[in-house]
Scaffold this motif. Structure first.
Motif, PDB file in Angstrom:
ATOM      1  N   GLY A   1       0.781  -1.292  -0.103  1.00  0.00           N
ATOM      2  CA  GLY A   1       0.030  -0.057   0.009  1.00  0.00           C
ATOM      3  C   GLY A   1       0.678   1.304   0.056  1.00  0.00           C
ATOM      4  O   GLY A   1       1.899   1.332   0.685  1.00  0.00           O
ATOM      5  N   VAL A   2       0.342   2.153  -0.804  1.00  0.00           N
ATOM      6  CA  VAL A   2       1.252   3.461  -0.703  1.00  0.00           C
ATOM      7  C   VAL A   2       0.811   4.489   0.385  1.00  0.00           C
ATOM      8  O   VAL A   2      -0.313   4.810   0.437  1.00  0.00           O
ATOM      9  N   THR A   3       1.473   4.794   1.300  1.00  0.00           N
ATOM     10  CA  THR A   3       1.385   5.462   2.388  1.00  0.00           C
ATOM     11  C   THR A   3       2.493   6.592   2.369  1.00  0.00           C
ATOM     12  O   THR A   3       3.386   6.674   1.872  1.00  0.00           O
ATOM     13  N   ALA A   4       2.044   7.894   3.323  1.00  0.00           N
ATOM     14  CA  ALA A   4       2.956   8.805   3.275  1.00  0.00           C
ATOM     15  C   ALA A   4       4.356   8.197   3.887  1.00  0.00           C
ATOM     16  O   ALA A   4       5.457   8.874   3.692  1.00  0.00           O
ATOM     17  N   GLN A   5       4.063   7.655   4.859  1.00  0.00           N
ATOM     18  CA  GLN A   5       5.239   7.079   5.754  1.00  0.00           C
ATOM     19  C   GLN A   5       6.132   6.247   4.703  1.00  0.00           C
ATOM     20  O   GLN A   5       7.312   6.394   4.785  1.00  0.00           O
TER      21      GLN A   5
ATOM     22  N   PRO B   1       0.140   3.077  -9.634  1.00  0.00           N
ATOM     23  CA  PRO B   1      -0.538   2.311  -9.307  1.00  0.00           C
ATOM     24  C   PRO B   1      -1.011   1.209  -9.740  1.00  0.00           C
ATOM     25  O   PRO B   1      -1.065   1.327 -11.159  1.00  0.00           O
ATOM     26  N   TYR B   2      -0.834  -0.058  -9.466  1.00  0.00           N
ATOM     27  CA  TYR B   2      -1.539  -1.186 -10.123  1.00  0.00           C
ATOM     28  C   TYR B   2      -2.575  -1.865  -9.845  1.00  0.00           C
ATOM     29  O   TYR B   2      -3.124  -2.705 -10.443  1.00  0.00           O
ATOM     30  N   THR B   3      -2.908  -1.722  -8.410  1.00  0.00           N
ATOM     31  CA  THR B   3      -4.110  -2.397  -7.993  1.00  0.00           C
ATOM     32  C   THR B   3      -4.780  -1.530  -7.259  1.00  0.00           C
ATOM     33  O   THR B   3      -3.925  -0.880  -6.325  1.00  0.00           O
TER      34      THR B   3
ATOM     35  N   VAL C   1      -8.442  -5.520 -11.678  1.00  0.00           N
ATOM     36  CA  VAL C   1      -7.968  -4.927 -10.528  1.00  0.00           C
ATOM     37  C   VAL C   1      -7.101  -3.688 -10.692  1.00  0.00           C
ATOM     38  O   VAL C   1      -6.771  -2.931  -9.474  1.00  0.00           O
ATOM     39  N   SER C   2      -6.816  -3.021 -11.805  1.00  0.00           N
ATOM     40  CA  SER C   2      -6.351  -1.911 -11.980  1.00  0.00           C
ATOM     41  C   SER C   2      -7.445  -0.807 -11.919  1.00  0.00           C
ATOM     42  O   SER C   2      -7.129   0.454 -11.991  1.00  0.00           O
ATOM     43  N   LYS C   3      -8.537  -1.066 -11.786  1.00  0.00           N
ATOM     44  CA  LYS C   3      -9.687  -0.285 -11.820  1.00  0.00           C
ATOM     45  C   LYS C   3     -10.213   0.108 -10.370  1.00  0.00           C
ATOM     46  O   LYS C   3     -10.174  -1.016  -9.330  1.00  0.00           O
TER      47      LYS C   3
END
Length: 263
Positions: free
Chosen positions: A100-104, A114-116, A254-256
């Motif tokens: 998961g993309v997070t600020a930390q 992003p891919y999913t 899942v890219s949507k």
């Protein structure tokens, strides 16, 4: 004085090729392999089949990225707690494990596009006629979740929901199918696979909560490497390869961003 300036200028010029060659893409190309880390115990994303060969959605996506970069994939497995630590120490080039993309994390790593995408999502019986749009609609109803999961905490925070915890998905899916529960809650990406494996008359319901964005992390300061990863992912999405792999494992693209499943 002029001699000293000339020597300084020469040292700067000599250092420039080394700095320019520091991008991770150069190292990967010279090595001929892309070092990919994942858990290997996280179906349907990555796991070992009956022949003990790595397989799964993330394995196929990562392999295709390596192919498009014209290098060979070199997989390594580690526990979740060691994946990002290994990436930070330079042990791996990328982690392809639904990060998961997070600020930390963005403070430590750069990420691909992003891919999913996923969100928490309800699961209901296939013949369900009640319209549960969110967790609040389950006031006074019984909801099944995995014991100790984020979804258990999420459900317990909503007043009026009768939360029942289970060791795993097979147990609460069985109770849902037999009418002991009104709904269940899990990750939107895992639900199609879980329903398929369970072979029960169930379907995906409404997504709830915030959408989580997953991407591929790698060491900061490698713009050429990022461009190569993004180009591979964009190409896969454009020519239908990504969708084909996604449909194979999940039955959806899942890219949507998740939306309410079609009835």
């Amino acid at each position: 004085m002029n001699i000293r300036l000339s020597i300084t200028a020469l040292l700067v010029l000599l250092a420039m090729p080394a700095a320019m060659a520091a991008d991770l893409l150069d190292a990967v190309k010279q090595r001929g392999t892309l070092k990919i880390a994942l858990e290997g115990t996280y179906p349907p994303f990555n796991f070992k089949d009956a022949k003990q060969q790595l397989t799964g959605f993330d394995v196929e996506i990562a392999s295709e990225i390596a192919r498009r970069m014209q290098v060979k994939p070199e997989f390594a497995t580690a526990e979740w707690s060691g994946l990002l630590a290994g990436l930070q120490s330079g042990k791996f080039d990328i982690v392809v494990n639904q990060v998961g993309v997070t600020a930390q994390r963005k403070a430590v790593f750069d990420f691909s596009q992003p891919y999913t995408y996923s969100s928490a999502q309800l699961i209901v019986r296939k013949n369900e006629t009640r319209n549960f749009k969110n967790l609040a609609d389950l006031n006074g109803k019984k909801l099944g979740v995995g014991q100790g999961s984020n979804y258990a905490d999420m459900a317990k925070a909503v007043a009026g929901v009768q939360v029942k915890t289970y060791p795993g998905a097979p147990e609460y899916l069985q109770d849902l199918a037999t009418g002991r529960l009104d709904a269940a809650l899990n990750d939107s990406l895992l639900i199609p696979f879980a329903i398929k494996q369970a072979k029960l008359p169930l379907k995906a319901g409404a997504p709830v909560g915030e959408v989580a964005t997953m991407a591929i992390p790698f060491a900061k300061g490698n713009p050429q490497f990022k461009a190569a990863i993004d180009q591979a992912l964009s190409g896969m999405k454009a020519d239908g390869t990504f969708k084909k792999i996604s449909l194979k494992w999940f039955g959806i693209d899942v890219s949507k961003v998740p939306t309410v499943a079609k009835q």
